[in-house]
Design a protein around this motif. Structure first.
Motif, PDB file in Angstrom:
ATOM      1  N   VAL A  85      61.899 -45.896 -46.326  1.00  0.00           N
ATOM      2  CA  VAL A  85      62.220 -46.724 -45.160  1.00  0.00           C
ATOM      3  C   VAL A  85      61.113 -47.728 -44.892  1.00  0.00           C
ATOM      4  O   VAL A  85      61.364 -48.912 -44.639  1.00  0.00           O
ATOM      5  CB  VAL A  85      62.469 -45.832 -43.927  1.00  0.00           C
ATOM      6  CG1 VAL A  85      62.650 -46.686 -42.673  1.00  0.00           C
ATOM      7  CG2 VAL A  85      63.697 -44.962 -44.144  1.00  0.00           C
ATOM      8  N   SER A  86      59.859 -47.280 -44.945  1.00  0.00           N
ATOM      9  CA  SER A  86      58.752 -48.208 -44.711  1.00  0.00           C
ATOM     10  C   SER A  86      58.680 -49.262 -45.806  1.00  0.00           C
ATOM     11  O   SER A  86      58.349 -50.426 -45.539  1.00  0.00           O
ATOM     12  CB  SER A  86      57.434 -47.437 -44.623  1.00  0.00           C
ATOM     13  OG  SER A  86      57.114 -46.824 -45.870  1.00  0.00           O
ATOM     14  N   GLY A  87      58.998 -48.878 -47.049  1.00  0.00           N
ATOM     15  CA  GLY A  87      58.996 -49.848 -48.132  1.00  0.00           C
ATOM     16  C   GLY A  87      60.048 -50.924 -47.944  1.00  0.00           C
ATOM     17  O   GLY A  87      59.795 -52.113 -48.160  1.00  0.00           O
ATOM     18  N   LEU A  88      61.239 -50.529 -47.519  1.00  0.00           N
ATOM     19  CA  LEU A  88      62.313 -51.496 -47.312  1.00  0.00           C
ATOM     20  C   LEU A  88      62.046 -52.415 -46.124  1.00  0.00           C
ATOM     21  O   LEU A  88      62.271 -53.632 -46.201  1.00  0.00           O
ATOM     22  CB  LEU A  88      63.642 -50.762 -47.111  1.00  0.00           C
ATOM     23  CG  LEU A  88      64.240 -50.070 -48.337  1.00  0.00           C
ATOM     24  CD1 LEU A  88      65.457 -49.243 -47.948  1.00  0.00           C
ATOM     25  CD2 LEU A  88      64.611 -51.082 -49.413  1.00  0.00           C
ATOM     26  N   LEU A  89      61.559 -51.824 -45.025  1.00  0.00           N
ATOM     27  CA  LEU A  89      61.390 -52.600 -43.799  1.00  0.00           C
ATOM     28  C   LEU A  89      60.073 -53.355 -43.749  1.00  0.00           C
ATOM     29  O   LEU A  89      60.036 -54.543 -43.411  1.00  0.00           O
ATOM     30  CB  LEU A  89      61.510 -51.671 -42.582  1.00  0.00           C
ATOM     31  CG  LEU A  89      62.866 -51.002 -42.382  1.00  0.00           C
ATOM     32  CD1 LEU A  89      62.847 -50.104 -41.154  1.00  0.00           C
ATOM     33  CD2 LEU A  89      63.974 -52.033 -42.265  1.00  0.00           C
ATOM     34  N   TRP A  90      58.959 -52.660 -44.072  1.00  0.00           N
ATOM     35  CA  TRP A  90      57.646 -53.269 -43.929  1.00  0.00           C
ATOM     36  C   TRP A  90      57.338 -54.209 -45.099  1.00  0.00           C
ATOM     37  O   TRP A  90      56.958 -55.355 -44.927  1.00  0.00           O
ATOM     38  CB  TRP A  90      56.586 -52.178 -43.809  1.00  0.00           C
ATOM     39  CG  TRP A  90      55.259 -52.672 -43.301  1.00  0.00           C
ATOM     40  CD1 TRP A  90      54.898 -53.947 -43.016  1.00  0.00           C
ATOM     41  CD2 TRP A  90      54.118 -51.871 -43.004  1.00  0.00           C
ATOM     42  NE1 TRP A  90      53.610 -53.996 -42.563  1.00  0.00           N
ATOM     43  CE2 TRP A  90      53.107 -52.740 -42.546  1.00  0.00           C
ATOM     44  CE3 TRP A  90      53.853 -50.503 -43.097  1.00  0.00           C
ATOM     45  CZ2 TRP A  90      51.844 -52.277 -42.170  1.00  0.00           C
ATOM     46  CZ3 TRP A  90      52.598 -50.052 -42.718  1.00  0.00           C
ATOM     47  CH2 TRP A  90      51.617 -50.929 -42.260  1.00  0.00           C
ATOM     48  N   PHE A  91      57.532 -53.702 -46.326  1.00  0.00           N
ATOM     49  CA  PHE A  91      57.220 -54.517 -47.492  1.00  0.00           C
ATOM     50  C   PHE A  91      58.363 -55.448 -47.884  1.00  0.00           C
ATOM     51  O   PHE A  91      58.129 -56.462 -48.535  1.00  0.00           O
ATOM     52  CB  PHE A  91      56.861 -53.621 -48.675  1.00  0.00           C
ATOM     53  CG  PHE A  91      55.569 -52.881 -48.502  1.00  0.00           C
ATOM     54  CD1 PHE A  91      54.368 -53.455 -48.879  1.00  0.00           C
ATOM     55  CD2 PHE A  91      55.551 -51.608 -47.953  1.00  0.00           C
ATOM     56  CE1 PHE A  91      53.178 -52.782 -48.719  1.00  0.00           C
ATOM     57  CE2 PHE A  91      54.356 -50.917 -47.789  1.00  0.00           C
ATOM     58  CZ  PHE A  91      53.164 -51.509 -48.170  1.00  0.00           C
ATOM     59  N   GLY A  92      59.587 -55.097 -47.514  1.00  0.00           N
ATOM     60  CA  GLY A  92      60.727 -55.920 -47.875  1.00  0.00           C
ATOM     61  C   GLY A  92      61.126 -56.902 -46.788  1.00  0.00           C
ATOM     62  O   GLY A  92      60.881 -58.102 -46.880  1.00  0.00           O
TER      63      GLY A  92
ATOM     64  N   ILE B  89      53.410 -59.030 -31.620  1.00  0.00           N
ATOM     65  CA  ILE B  89      54.153 -58.178 -30.692  1.00  0.00           C
ATOM     66  C   ILE B  89      54.420 -56.820 -31.331  1.00  0.00           C
ATOM     67  O   ILE B  89      54.740 -55.846 -30.652  1.00  0.00           O
ATOM     68  CB  ILE B  89      55.480 -58.856 -30.288  1.00  0.00           C
ATOM     69  CG1 ILE B  89      55.195 -60.167 -29.558  1.00  0.00           C
ATOM     70  CG2 ILE B  89      56.323 -57.966 -29.397  1.00  0.00           C
ATOM     71  CD1 ILE B  89      56.431 -60.943 -29.193  1.00  0.00           C
ATOM     72  N   GLY B  90      54.247 -56.740 -32.652  1.00  0.00           N
ATOM     73  CA  GLY B  90      54.522 -55.510 -33.386  1.00  0.00           C
ATOM     74  C   GLY B  90      53.915 -54.248 -32.794  1.00  0.00           C
ATOM     75  O   GLY B  90      54.608 -53.226 -32.695  1.00  0.00           O
ATOM     76  N   PRO B  91      52.625 -54.238 -32.382  1.00  0.00           N
ATOM     77  CA  PRO B  91      52.063 -53.012 -31.808  1.00  0.00           C
ATOM     78  C   PRO B  91      52.816 -52.488 -30.591  1.00  0.00           C
ATOM     79  O   PRO B  91      52.925 -51.276 -30.393  1.00  0.00           O
ATOM     80  CB  PRO B  91      50.633 -53.429 -31.435  1.00  0.00           C
ATOM     81  CG  PRO B  91      50.307 -54.510 -32.404  1.00  0.00           C
ATOM     82  CD  PRO B  91      51.592 -55.254 -32.623  1.00  0.00           C
ATOM     83  N   VAL B  92      53.348 -53.389 -29.761  1.00  0.00           N
ATOM     84  CA  VAL B  92      54.135 -52.945 -28.610  1.00  0.00           C
ATOM     85  C   VAL B  92      55.441 -52.308 -29.080  1.00  0.00           C
ATOM     86  O   VAL B  92      55.875 -51.258 -28.571  1.00  0.00           O
ATOM     87  CB  VAL B  92      54.416 -54.123 -27.666  1.00  0.00           C
ATOM     88  CG1 VAL B  92      55.275 -53.679 -26.493  1.00  0.00           C
ATOM     89  CG2 VAL B  92      53.111 -54.710 -27.165  1.00  0.00           C
TER      90      VAL B  92
ATOM     91  N   ALA C 151      57.069 -53.027 -37.323  1.00  0.00           N
ATOM     92  CA  ALA C 151      56.944 -51.907 -36.397  1.00  0.00           C
ATOM     93  C   ALA C 151      57.772 -50.706 -36.856  1.00  0.00           C
ATOM     94  O   ALA C 151      57.296 -49.560 -36.851  1.00  0.00           O
ATOM     95  CB  ALA C 151      57.380 -52.340 -35.001  1.00  0.00           C
ATOM     96  N   ALA C 152      59.019 -50.965 -37.265  1.00  0.00           N
ATOM     97  CA  ALA C 152      59.870 -49.868 -37.730  1.00  0.00           C
ATOM     98  C   ALA C 152      59.296 -49.231 -38.986  1.00  0.00           C
ATOM     99  O   ALA C 152      59.362 -48.013 -39.176  1.00  0.00           O
ATOM    100  CB  ALA C 152      61.284 -50.378 -37.987  1.00  0.00           C
ATOM    101  N   GLY C 153      58.721 -50.055 -39.862  1.00  0.00           N
ATOM    102  CA  GLY C 153      58.117 -49.514 -41.073  1.00  0.00           C
ATOM    103  C   GLY C 153      56.930 -48.621 -40.783  1.00  0.00           C
ATOM    104  O   GLY C 153      56.746 -47.582 -41.421  1.00  0.00           O
ATOM    105  N   VAL C 154      56.100 -49.009 -39.810  1.00  0.00           N
ATOM    106  CA  VAL C 154      54.943 -48.192 -39.453  1.00  0.00           C
ATOM    107  C   VAL C 154      55.392 -46.851 -38.886  1.00  0.00           C
ATOM    108  O   VAL C 154      54.847 -45.790 -39.229  1.00  0.00           O
ATOM    109  CB  VAL C 154      54.052 -48.938 -38.445  1.00  0.00           C
ATOM    110  CG1 VAL C 154      52.981 -48.011 -37.885  1.00  0.00           C
ATOM    111  CG2 VAL C 154      53.396 -50.138 -39.105  1.00  0.00           C
ATOM    112  N   VAL C 155      56.386 -46.870 -37.997  1.00  0.00           N
ATOM    113  CA  VAL C 155      56.877 -45.623 -37.399  1.00  0.00           C
ATOM    114  C   VAL C 155      57.494 -44.723 -38.460  1.00  0.00           C
ATOM    115  O   VAL C 155      57.326 -43.496 -38.425  1.00  0.00           O
ATOM    116  CB  VAL C 155      57.889 -45.939 -36.280  1.00  0.00           C
ATOM    117  CG1 VAL C 155      58.538 -44.670 -35.753  1.00  0.00           C
ATOM    118  CG2 VAL C 155      57.197 -46.685 -35.141  1.00  0.00           C
TER     119      VAL C 155
END
Length: 304
Positions: free
Chosen positions: A83-90, A114-117, A175-179
């Motif tokens: 999930v993090s690969g698709l959202l954060w890196f993709g 705004i990502g940290p919020v 943000a979604a990738g980090v979570v």
């Protein structure tokens, strides 16, 4: 009453100094990424630039995994890695590359910050973390800042507003990738999660391979070098130094260092790209940062 004797001050340990230095390296490299994307984006389309960056990053991270003899992550870590690969890196990299074709580098950095919020909100929903009133207030302030940035660019046409929207999409993907990545770190090392997350993003961006080959044939050498730089330094090196610092520093304190990214981007893009955001854009970016600061602040408590 006996006087209160404060403990003697000790010099920072080498490990703490190393963590501070590693975090500083990550922040500076991530700030430089916004400038390099703006520069390389003149020759490479968003998807091709993302794929080229991820290929370079995967190659470096793969070599690090081989040197450290770290194999595949455990099965329990793969959902978060995927999930993090698709959202954060993709999604993040493609949306950011596209957004920076419409807005300047400094504006993109302000909106993405705004990502940290968003991380705090998603963490409350999916990780069971607390949602204090200051978090809600910070979100409202940051959203107002994003609206101000969009209004400041609306005079240039719909494309500028689209650019802000793409940067917001990039912030959401980040943000979604980090979570999603956080639970994976309970089962695998930071290098494994980062390396295989980068590889997942590379696979997701493979549909842009034909465009990348076509554009690389006619792109100037400077643009290609910028693309390789993005993969080697802001992707592979910066994520590695960030993981090193995170292992030795509280996440909240370390996360606050990323608030310096927009200011660094503005300073870097001024001499390199000749871009300086307007007054309303700077005001909106300041609201974004202020909202993030409010959301991360803690109420004062009375001393006994």
């Amino acid at each position: 009453m006996d006087p209160v004797i404060s403990p003697p001050r000790t010099r920072p340990s080498r490990a703490r100094l190393a963590a501070v230095a590693a975090a500083a390296v990550s922040v500076v490299l991530w700030a430089s990424a916004f400038v390099s994307i703006r520069s390389a984006g003149t020759a490479y389309s968003p998807g091709a630039l993302a794929l080229g960056r991820l290929l370079a990053g995967s190659l470096v991270l793969g070599c690090l995994l081989l040197v450290r003899r770290e194999g595949l992550p455990p099965r329990a870590a793969w959902p978060g890695v995927a999930v993090s690969g698709l959202l954060w890196f993709g999604v993040y990299m493609v949306a950011l590359n596209w957004g920076e074709r419409k807005v300047d580098a400094g504006t993109a950095a302000m909106v993405v910050n705004i990502g940290p919020v968003l991380i705090a909100l998603l963490g409350a929903r999916f990780l069971g973390e607390a949602t204090p009133p200051r978090l809600v207030a910070g979100m409202a302030v940051s959203f107002a800042g994003a609206v101000a940035v969009g209004l400041s660019l609306s005079g240039e046409g719909r494309a500028s507003v689209l650019g802000v929207g793409l940067c917001l999409l990039a912030a959401a993907g980040y943000a979604a990738g980090v979570v999603a990545q956080k639970p994976a770190l309970r089962h695998a090392s930071a290098l494994q999660v980062t390396g295989f997350g980068c590889l997942t993003g590379t696979v997701a961006c493979l549909p842009f391979a034909g465009v990348l080959v076509e554009e690389a044939g006619r792109a100037p050498v400077s643009a290609t070098l910028n693309m390789v730089y993005l993969g080697v330094f802001p992707t592979a090196l910066a994520f590695t130094t960030w993981a090193y610092a995170l292992a030795r520093t509280p996440a909240g304190r370390l996360g606050a260092t990323t608030y310096a990214v927009p200011a660094l981007v503005v300073l870097m893009s001024w001499p390199v790209l000749g871009e300086v955001p307007g007054a309303l854009t700077l005001a909106g970016g300041a609201l974004c940062l202020a909202g993030v600061a409010v959301s991360r602040s803690r109420p004062r408590t009375r001393a006994a």
